[in-house]
Motif scaffolding. Structure first.
Motif, mmCIF file in Angstrom:
data_model
loop_
_atom_site.group_PDB
_atom_site.id
_atom_site.type_symbol
_atom_site.label_atom_id
_atom_site.label_comp_id
_atom_site.label_asym_id
_atom_site.label_seq_id
_atom_site.Cartn_x
_atom_site.Cartn_y
_atom_site.Cartn_z
ATOM 1 N N PHE A 164 83.241 88.201 29.764
ATOM 2 C CA PHE A 164 83.249 87.241 32.127
ATOM 3 C C PHE A 164 84.875 85.973 31.596
ATOM 4 C CE2 PHE A 164 81.117 83.773 33.287
ATOM 5 C CZ PHE A 164 81.446 83.748 34.991
ATOM 6 N N SER A 167 88.319 87.445 30.231
ATOM 7 C CA SER A 167 88.655 88.860 30.716
ATOM 8 C C SER A 167 90.639 88.183 32.326
ATOM 9 C CB SER A 167 88.099 89.422 32.310
ATOM 10 O OG SER A 167 87.327 88.478 33.214
ATOM 11 N N GLY A 170 88.607 86.150 34.442
ATOM 12 C CA GLY A 170 87.556 85.150 34.268
ATOM 13 C C GLY A 170 87.172 84.197 33.831
#
Length: 328
Positions: A164, A167, A170
């Protein structure tokens, strides 16, 4: 008139035959006792208590290593249980295949990059944070538990948080904005392994902090007072007292973090989808899994494992030689 004074038994003046015959009787017992003590130790009962763990080490560690060495010299392949198949001896053929495979060299280079980032970072952060936690007066338990929670949390759960964060869409990239790397962290060939190294450092930090906290309890307080009396501040106390005082713990942290890093598997497998991009985060253990299980070449995988063991032994010896010094 003269009197003869009799001395106590065993001294000069006793019967020479009796004195001479007593010594050889006790002599054979000493080497025998010494040999028994050398084999069984000072407390033979300890062998009984350590026997279960010794059996565990033999079955879980020693026997698989011996079997892997044997497998690496055979044309070994998996067969159905009970099937009688021929697995001929091939000598160093598997090792030649491994040492000429660019993927193997890349995996060892990847783990080398990982260790160069993870081990120094682990040592520095652990000793600094342990020193800070050791001087905390209020909420000491809270801070210690906070650092230890990631270590005992399942990697699968923590990996979801890092996916999370790192990414393409993110939280980290949203904060950095135009400064975010392209391609993103975990799909970037240059940044994938350093990102994994940061993750492993953060996750295992609590364990190493506890090791340093235990070592700090053995550093005499008088040494800090002596440096303080000479006008030394916190920084001088840290480098003159703390760092030398926890040197055995530092060697232990270096060795454990090296062994843990060399066995890297879960993190690249989960974070980068199996060692991507293009093998940039593949570790030797992940490659062993791919060659032995996915591709059905356990003999080649065993050869990689034996080379990895030798690699770790050499690194550990160098660390003991240059980090541990003569005191270890």
């Amino acid at each position: 008139m003269s009197a003869t004074v009799a001395g106590p038994p065993g001294r000069t003046g006793d019967d020479p035959d009796r004195a001479g015959s007593a010594a050889p009787a006790a002599a054979p017992a000493q080497p025998e006792r010494r040999t028994r003590r050398r084999i069984l130790g000072a407390q033979p009962l300890g062998i009984l208590f350590s026997a279960p763990y010794l059996v565990f080490v033999i079955l879980v560690f020693a026997w698989p290593i011996v079997f892997a060495v044997w497998m690496s010299f055979q044309d070994y392949f998996f067969a159905a249980p009970g099937a009688d198949v021929e697995r001929p001896f091939v000598g160093f053929e598997n090792y030649v295949e491994v040492l000429t495979d660019p993927d193997v060299w890349q995996s060892f280079g990847n783990v080398g990059v990982f260790l160069l980032i993870n081990v120094p970072l682990t040592v520095v952060l652990s000793i600094v944070l342990a020193t800070a936690l050791n001087s905390v007066v209020h909420a000491r338990t809270f801070f210690r538990v906070s650092y230890y929670v990631p270590y005992v949390t399942a990697s699968v759960a923590v990996v979801a948080v890092w996916l999370f964060l790192f990414s393409s869409n993110g939280l980290v990239n949203n904060v950095l904005g135009p400064l975010a790397p392209q391609p993103s962290w975990l799909i970037n060939s240059a940044l994938a392994m350093p990102t994994i190294a940061l993750f492993v450092t953060w996750k295992g930090l609590g364990f190493y902090i506890l090791l340093y906290l235990a070592a700090l309890q053995n550093v005499p307080k008088e040494l800090y007072e002596s440096v303080s009396t000479d006008g030394g501040g916190r920084i001088r106390q840290f480098f003159s007292v703390t760092v030398p005082g926890v040197r055995p713990a530092t060697l232990l942290v270096v060795l454990l973090s090296t062994i843990t890093g060399a066995n890297l598997f879960t993190e690249p497998y989960l974070l980068t989808g199996g060692g991507g991009p293009n093998g940039a985060s593949t570790s030797p253990v992940l490659l062993i899994y791919q060659r032995g299980i996915e591709q059905g070449n356990p003999d080649v995988a065993a050869a990689i494992g034996v080379i990895l063991i030798l690699f770790v032994l050499v690194i550990a010896w160098l660390q003991r030689r240059f980090v541990g010094g003569d005191e270890t």
